[in-house]
Design a protein around this motif. Structure first.
Motif, PDB file in Angstrom:
ATOM      1  N   GLY A 178     -35.217  22.729  -6.225  1.00 33.77           N
ATOM      2  CA  GLY A 178     -34.489  21.647  -6.890  1.00 33.77           C
ATOM      3  C   GLY A 178     -33.078  21.498  -6.385  1.00 33.77           C
ATOM      4  O   GLY A 178     -32.312  20.681  -6.907  1.00 33.77           O
ATOM      5  N   GLY A 179     -32.692  22.328  -5.397  1.00 37.39           N
ATOM      6  CA  GLY A 179     -31.352  22.235  -4.843  1.00 37.39           C
ATOM      7  C   GLY A 179     -30.379  23.160  -5.547  1.00 37.39           C
ATOM      8  O   GLY A 179     -30.696  23.758  -6.580  1.00 37.39           O
ATOM      9  N   PRO A 180     -29.176  23.317  -5.009  1.00 37.43           N
ATOM     10  CA  PRO A 180     -28.165  24.191  -5.607  1.00 37.43           C
ATOM     11  C   PRO A 180     -27.895  23.828  -7.055  1.00 37.43           C
ATOM     12  O   PRO A 180     -27.711  22.660  -7.390  1.00 37.43           O
ATOM     13  N   GLY A 181     -27.904  24.824  -7.909  1.00 38.39           N
ATOM     14  CA  GLY A 181     -27.658  24.584  -9.324  1.00 38.39           C
ATOM     15  C   GLY A 181     -28.903  24.414 -10.150  1.00 38.39           C
ATOM     16  O   GLY A 181     -28.832  24.311 -11.375  1.00 38.39           O
ATOM     17  N   SER A 182     -30.075  24.393  -9.518  1.00 43.54           N
ATOM     18  CA  SER A 182     -31.313  24.270 -10.280  1.00 43.54           C
ATOM     19  C   SER A 182     -31.858  25.628 -10.689  1.00 43.54           C
ATOM     20  O   SER A 182     -32.873  25.713 -11.370  1.00 43.54           O
ATOM     21  N   GLY A 183     -31.185  26.704 -10.258  1.00 45.30           N
ATOM     22  CA  GLY A 183     -31.578  28.049 -10.647  1.00 45.30           C
ATOM     23  C   GLY A 183     -30.772  28.525 -11.841  1.00 45.30           C
ATOM     24  O   GLY A 183     -30.371  27.748 -12.707  1.00 45.30           O
ATOM     25  N   ILE A 184     -30.509  29.825 -11.883  1.00 42.57           N
ATOM     26  CA  ILE A 184     -29.798  30.425 -13.019  1.00 42.57           C
ATOM     27  C   ILE A 184     -28.323  30.034 -13.024  1.00 42.57           C
ATOM     28  O   ILE A 184     -27.751  29.748 -14.075  1.00 42.57           O
ATOM     29  N   LEU A 185     -27.713  30.006 -11.860  1.00 47.44           N
ATOM     30  CA  LEU A 185     -26.275  29.737 -11.779  1.00 47.44           C
ATOM     31  C   LEU A 185     -26.007  28.240 -11.641  1.00 47.44           C
ATOM     32  O   LEU A 185     -26.759  27.532 -10.967  1.00 47.44           O
ATOM     33  N   PRO A 186     -24.929  27.758 -12.247  1.00 42.81           N
ATOM     34  CA  PRO A 186     -24.602  26.325 -12.154  1.00 42.81           C
ATOM     35  C   PRO A 186     -24.156  25.938 -10.744  1.00 42.81           C
ATOM     36  O   PRO A 186     -23.782  26.786  -9.928  1.00 42.81           O
ATOM     37  N   LYS A 187     -24.182  24.642 -10.496  1.00 44.33           N
ATOM     38  CA  LYS A 187     -23.929  24.115  -9.166  1.00 44.33           C
ATOM     39  C   LYS A 187     -22.541  24.467  -8.651  1.00 44.33           C
ATOM     40  O   LYS A 187     -22.367  24.763  -7.453  1.00 44.33           O
ATOM     41  N   ASP A 188     -21.522  24.448  -9.526  1.00 45.69           N
ATOM     42  CA  ASP A 188     -20.169  24.728  -9.053  1.00 45.69           C
ATOM     43  C   ASP A 188     -20.022  26.173  -8.587  1.00 45.69           C
ATOM     44  O   ASP A 188     -19.248  26.462  -7.676  1.00 45.69           O
ATOM     45  N   VAL A 189     -20.807  27.082  -9.171  1.00 40.05           N
ATOM     46  CA  VAL A 189     -20.778  28.478  -8.742  1.00 40.05           C
ATOM     47  C   VAL A 189     -21.518  28.635  -7.419  1.00 40.05           C
ATOM     48  O   VAL A 189     -21.034  29.271  -6.478  1.00 40.05           O
ATOM     49  N   VAL A 190     -22.712  28.041  -7.340  1.00 43.52           N
ATOM     50  CA  VAL A 190     -23.529  28.154  -6.126  1.00 43.52           C
ATOM     51  C   VAL A 190     -22.806  27.560  -4.919  1.00 43.52           C
ATOM     52  O   VAL A 190     -22.857  28.111  -3.810  1.00 43.52           O
ATOM     53  N   ASN A 191     -22.114  26.457  -5.118  1.00 46.43           N
ATOM     54  CA  ASN A 191     -21.412  25.801  -4.021  1.00 46.43           C
ATOM     55  C   ASN A 191     -20.014  26.343  -3.793  1.00 46.43           C
ATOM     56  O   ASN A 191     -19.326  25.943  -2.852  1.00 46.43           O
ATOM     57  N   GLY A 192     -19.583  27.246  -4.650  1.00 46.54           N
ATOM     58  CA  GLY A 192     -18.246  27.803  -4.530  1.00 46.54           C
ATOM     59  C   GLY A 192     -18.180  28.936  -3.525  1.00 46.54           C
ATOM     60  O   GLY A 192     -19.182  29.321  -2.923  1.00 46.54           O
ATOM     61  N   PRO A 193     -17.002  29.509  -3.333  1.00 46.19           N
ATOM     62  CA  PRO A 193     -16.849  30.597  -2.371  1.00 46.19           C
ATOM     63  C   PRO A 193     -17.528  31.873  -2.857  1.00 46.19           C
ATOM     64  O   PRO A 193     -17.753  32.060  -4.053  1.00 46.19           O
ATOM     65  N   VAL A 194     -17.893  32.721  -1.917  1.00 41.22           N
ATOM     66  CA  VAL A 194     -18.465  34.023  -2.229  1.00 41.22           C
ATOM     67  C   VAL A 194     -17.596  35.092  -1.586  1.00 41.22           C
ATOM     68  O   VAL A 194     -16.843  34.827  -0.648  1.00 41.22           O
ATOM     69  N   LEU A 195     -17.705  36.306  -2.120  1.00 38.62           N
ATOM     70  CA  LEU A 195     -16.994  37.435  -1.530  1.00 38.62           C
ATOM     71  C   LEU A 195     -17.837  37.986  -0.379  1.00 38.62           C
ATOM     72  O   LEU A 195     -18.944  38.478  -0.599  1.00 38.62           O
ATOM     73  N   ALA A 196     -17.329  37.884   0.837  1.00 38.99           N
ATOM     74  CA  ALA A 196     -18.058  38.343   2.017  1.00 38.99           C
ATOM     75  C   ALA A 196     -17.609  39.757   2.369  1.00 38.99           C
ATOM     76  O   ALA A 196     -16.453  39.985   2.750  1.00 38.99           O
ATOM     77  N   LEU A 197     -18.530  40.717   2.242  1.00 43.12           N
ATOM     78  CA  LEU A 197     -18.309  42.102   2.632  1.00 43.12           C
ATOM     79  C   LEU A 197     -19.312  42.441   3.728  1.00 43.12           C
ATOM     80  O   LEU A 197     -20.205  41.627   4.023  1.00 43.12           O
ATOM     81  N   PRO A 198     -19.218  43.590   4.367  1.00 45.49           N
ATOM     82  CA  PRO A 198     -20.148  43.905   5.461  1.00 45.49           C
ATOM     83  C   PRO A 198     -21.612  43.704   5.082  1.00 45.49           C
ATOM     84  O   PRO A 198     -22.111  44.320   4.142  1.00 45.49           O
ATOM     85  N   ASP A 199     -22.281  42.800   5.767  1.00 41.35           N
ATOM     86  CA  ASP A 199     -23.715  42.531   5.641  1.00 41.35           C
ATOM     87  C   ASP A 199     -24.130  41.886   4.321  1.00 41.35           C
ATOM     88  O   ASP A 199     -25.314  41.594   4.129  1.00 41.35           O
ATOM     89  N   ARG A 200     -23.226  41.644   3.400  1.00 36.47           N
ATOM     90  CA  ARG A 200     -23.584  41.118   2.087  1.00 36.47           C
ATOM     91  C   ARG A 200     -22.513  40.140   1.614  1.00 36.47           C
ATOM     92  O   ARG A 200     -21.328  40.276   1.926  1.00 36.47           O
ATOM     93  N   SER A 201     -22.937  39.166   0.792  1.00 39.23           N
ATOM     94  CA  SER A 201     -22.005  38.265   0.121  1.00 39.23           C
ATOM     95  C   SER A 201     -22.357  38.222  -1.353  1.00 39.23           C
ATOM     96  O   SER A 201     -23.532  38.341  -1.732  1.00 39.23           O
ATOM     97  N   TYR A 202     -21.339  38.010  -2.207  1.00 40.12           N
ATOM     98  CA  TYR A 202     -21.516  38.167  -3.639  1.00 40.12           C
ATOM     99  C   TYR A 202     -20.837  37.043  -4.417  1.00 40.12           C
ATOM    100  O   TYR A 202     -19.762  36.558  -4.041  1.00 40.12           O
ATOM    101  N   TYR A 203     -21.477  36.669  -5.538  1.00 40.08           N
ATOM    102  CA  TYR A 203     -20.822  35.840  -6.536  1.00 40.08           C
ATOM    103  C   TYR A 203     -20.037  36.765  -7.464  1.00 40.08           C
ATOM    104  O   TYR A 203     -20.496  37.866  -7.781  1.00 40.08           O
ATOM    105  N   LEU A 204     -18.864  36.298  -7.895  1.00 38.11           N
ATOM    106  CA  LEU A 204     -17.991  37.122  -8.727  1.00 38.11           C
ATOM    107  C   LEU A 204     -17.903  36.568 -10.147  1.00 38.11           C
ATOM    108  O   LEU A 204     -17.861  35.355 -10.357  1.00 38.11           O
TER     109      LEU A 204
END
Length: 298
Positions: A178-204
């Protein structure tokens, strides 16, 4: 719990990690006085005859009893050695569990611990100690790996309820994306920045240790979808950075970095299976030399 729509509060971790490292510091920050390894519970089961006396045909039924067990219990059952760098496949004397489990001499069948997810009750017990060893128990950050299924979109296979109506042709029980935001997290979170660490990225998300100290923490977690096995956060730290908890997605244990007092409290708690581990420890699958098979080069 609010989503943090920038990665500023997590950037301090990056210089303390080592990309490509063979040690735990590919995911766990260096520079803390002490570290503890928390072992995710394993599970075992075996058939039990119930409901009648042995030999009385038709009066007994075969049931399967199951329970969570510690790694120390597993080591005792297989005659291996429990220690800080233990690897589960070495404790059970098998290169890997093929999904059917591994049996001990008493008939128990053992299954590997869950990787990337610390049991909700164990996390609550750990968080109560984390709460005691920070000046900011109600302020902190929880980081959740961006790749967990269902977070960003609704795409995936669904279990359909029994119905007399026809199943849509071509659906294949698959829910389209269903596109970004159709899952558990809202669209503004999914499309927002993530924390990029070695080999992994995270929502905060904003979350202090005290949030996780209650048994009902999954009900308030922004990434929880109500499933029976809630997903624990990948990384948690307080605003004062006095400790860090890391549950790397490929590990069957969780590492806590912090003070000697915190590590001592975790190791001493009988409800938590934890052992102190040195800085620079190697947690790779072949790191368990204590239980290395004879004549093995790996």
């Amino acid at each position: 719990m609010d989503a943090l729509l920038d990665d500023e509060q997590g950037r301090w971790l990056l210089p303390r990690l080592t990309a490509g490292s063979s040690t735990m510091h590919v995911a766990v920050p260096r520079g803390y006085p002490a570290y503890a390894r928390i072992f995710h519970p394993a599970e075992r089961d075996r058939p039990v005859l119930q409901g009648g006396q042995q030999g009385q045909v038709g009066t007994s039924e075969l049931h399967v009893t199951s329970e969570e067990v510690s790694w120390a219990t597993v080591a005792e059952a297989f005659g291996t050695i429990m220690h800080p760098l233990a690897q589960f496949h070495r404790l059970i004397g098998s290169p890997e569990d093929d999904g059917n489990g591994v049996h001990d001499a008493a008939g128990w069948r053992y299954f590997e611990p869950i990787t990337g997810n610390l049991d909700a009750g164990v996390l609550a017990a750990v968080a109560r100690h984390l709460d005691d060893h920070t000046t900011t128990p109600t302020e902190g950050v929880a980081a959740v790996w961006e790749g967990w299924g269902g977070l960003t979109s609704s795409a995936g296979y669904a279990v359909l309820a029994a119905s007399d109506g026809p199943i849509p042709v071509g659906s294949g029980y698959f829910v389209p994306d269903g596109g970004p935001g159709s899952g558990i997290l809202p669209k503004d979170v999914v499309n927002g920045p993530v924390l990029a660490l070695p080999d992994r990225s995270y929502y905060l998300f904003s979350a202090g240790a005290r949030f996780f100290a209650g048994s009902g923490w999954p009900n308030g977690a922004a990434w929880h979808d109500g499933s029976a096995i809630p997903q624990s956060p990948s990384i948690v730290w307080p605003d004062d950075h006095s400790w860090v908890l890391v549950t790397e997605i490929d590990w069957d244990s969780t590492i806590v970095a912090g003070s000697w007092e915190l590590i001592g409290a975790l190791v001493s708690d009988p409800t938590i299976e934890a052992l102190p581990i040195r800085e620079g420890a190697n947690l790779r699958w072949d790191s368990d030399n204590e239980n290395r098979p004879p004549n093995s080069s790996a």
